[in-house]
Design a protein around this motif. Structure first.
Motif: not given
Length: 357
Positions: A9-11, A108-113, A145-150
């Motif tokens: 899963p996306p982290l 704090a920032h939320f960043i897709a891994k 929504n679709y998110v990309h790594k980083g």
């Protein structure tokens, strides 16, 4: 599904690169320093960093593109409260109390891994609001929504203690929901024109959250529990002495109780399908859907044989909704979806492992 990782899963991770105790404008009054141990009667003891008072968690409708399902005996407030209480115990975050100044603020920032479908944004906002209403939460993406790594897709600003208390609970929900939503999206696209359903095999206590993630990913919800749909399965059929007896008992019960709700019956063979259709042709019935269980037969080469499923759909001929169940994977769902079934169901516990049916 190009670009969608189904192996995990996306982290997401939360960073606080900007931490400061000075402000360009007059700061808000700091939260009171709370004791390490709170009386059991304290209304907010579940979160030792939070402001006192009972509030209903809320989220901006701007980001709630998919409304959560409902339940008659509990709600998301209960789920959030239990999660925060589980984490805080009876003392709160003792490490924060020891190391983080009470008036320190942070961003704090939320960043897709991982690449994937983001889910849980609205729930995360509810959690931050429940912990501390003074926290400012901003999102650049919406649920679904679709998110990309980083990719950075959100941030929260406010008292560091409050952020640290809320962020792990929020991330735990977002990770799980995003994993479910990502695979749901992949399976829903592959299953078209059939619709993807989950089942009651959800994580205990997280059914609302899991089913919400399915909706965000483009699937549909099956029954919420034992109370909102009659589902005649093999155990009921065996105890009742056959499909016909079970259906007759259900119709009598609903009429006596003056209840109107969907009714589904499980069938495992074409003979049982014919028996259901014969009963429905000869009796007034509340039946709405026929489950076609394990009519997708796995083959030694890894493919599946859907001949029996197709034959069952042909027999039913649109008189009732149909639901295929069993041997459903990301590799087989497209072939199943082309048979003409209305729905394809798969249980959530193994949605995070797409090779498992």
């Amino acid at each position: 599904m190009s670009g969608i990782s189904t192996s995990s899963p996306p982290l997401f991770r939360s960073l606080a690169p900007k931490i400061s105790t000075s402000f360009p404008s007059p700061p808000s009054p700091p939260l009171p320093s709370l004791p390490l141990s709170l009386p059991k009667t304290h209304s907010r003891r579940i979160v030792a960093m939070a402001m006192s008072g009972t509030r209903i968690p809320t989220a901006s409708l701007e980001y709630m593109v998919v409304k959560p399902p409902s339940h008659p005996t509990y709600d998301l407030k209960s789920v959030i409260g239990l999660a925060l209480s589980e984490d805080a115990g009876d003392r709160g975050d003792v490490t924060c109390l020891a190391t983080v100044p009470v008036d320190m603020k942070a961003e704090a920032h939320f960043i897709a891994k991982e690449d994937g479908i983001i889910a849980g944004i609205s729930l995360a906002e509810m959690i931050f609001n429940e912990v501390d209403l003074s926290l400012k939460v901003e999102w650049s993406q919406k649920d679904g929504n679709y998110v990309h790594k980083g990719m950075q897709f959100g941030k929260v600003y406010g008292y560091a203690r409050s952020i640290i208390v809320a962020e792990r609970v929020a991330l735990n929900f977002m990770q799980r929901m995003s994993g479910i939503a990502t695979l749901t999206k992949a399976m829903a696209d592959a299953a078209h024109p059939a619709c993807i359903l989950e089942t009651r095999k959800t994580a205990p206590g997280l059914r609302l959250v899991d089913k919400w993630a399915v909706l965000i990913g483009g699937g549909k919800n099956h029954r919420m529990g034992l109370f909102d749909m009659v589902m005649i399965k093999d155990n009921h059929i065996s105890i009742a002495g056959g499909v016909t007896n079970a259906m007759k008992s259900v119709d009598q019960f609903l009429e006596e109780k003056n209840l109107q709700m969907p009714v589904e019956v499980e069938t495992r063979t074409l003979e049982e399908v014919k028996e259901v259709l014969q009963y429905a042709a000869q009796n007034k019935t509340s039946l709405t859907r026929i489950m076609l269980d394990n009519m997708v037969v796995p083959l030694p080469n890894g493919d599946v044989d859907v001949t029996m499923l197709k034959d069952a759909v042909t027999l039913i001929n649109g008189r009732f909704e149909t639901e295929a169940s069993g041997n459903v994977t990301l590799e087989t769902v497209n072939k199943i979806g082309q048979t003409g079934v209305t729905y394809i169901s798969r249980w959530i516990f193994f949605w995070l492992d797409p090779s498992h049916s």
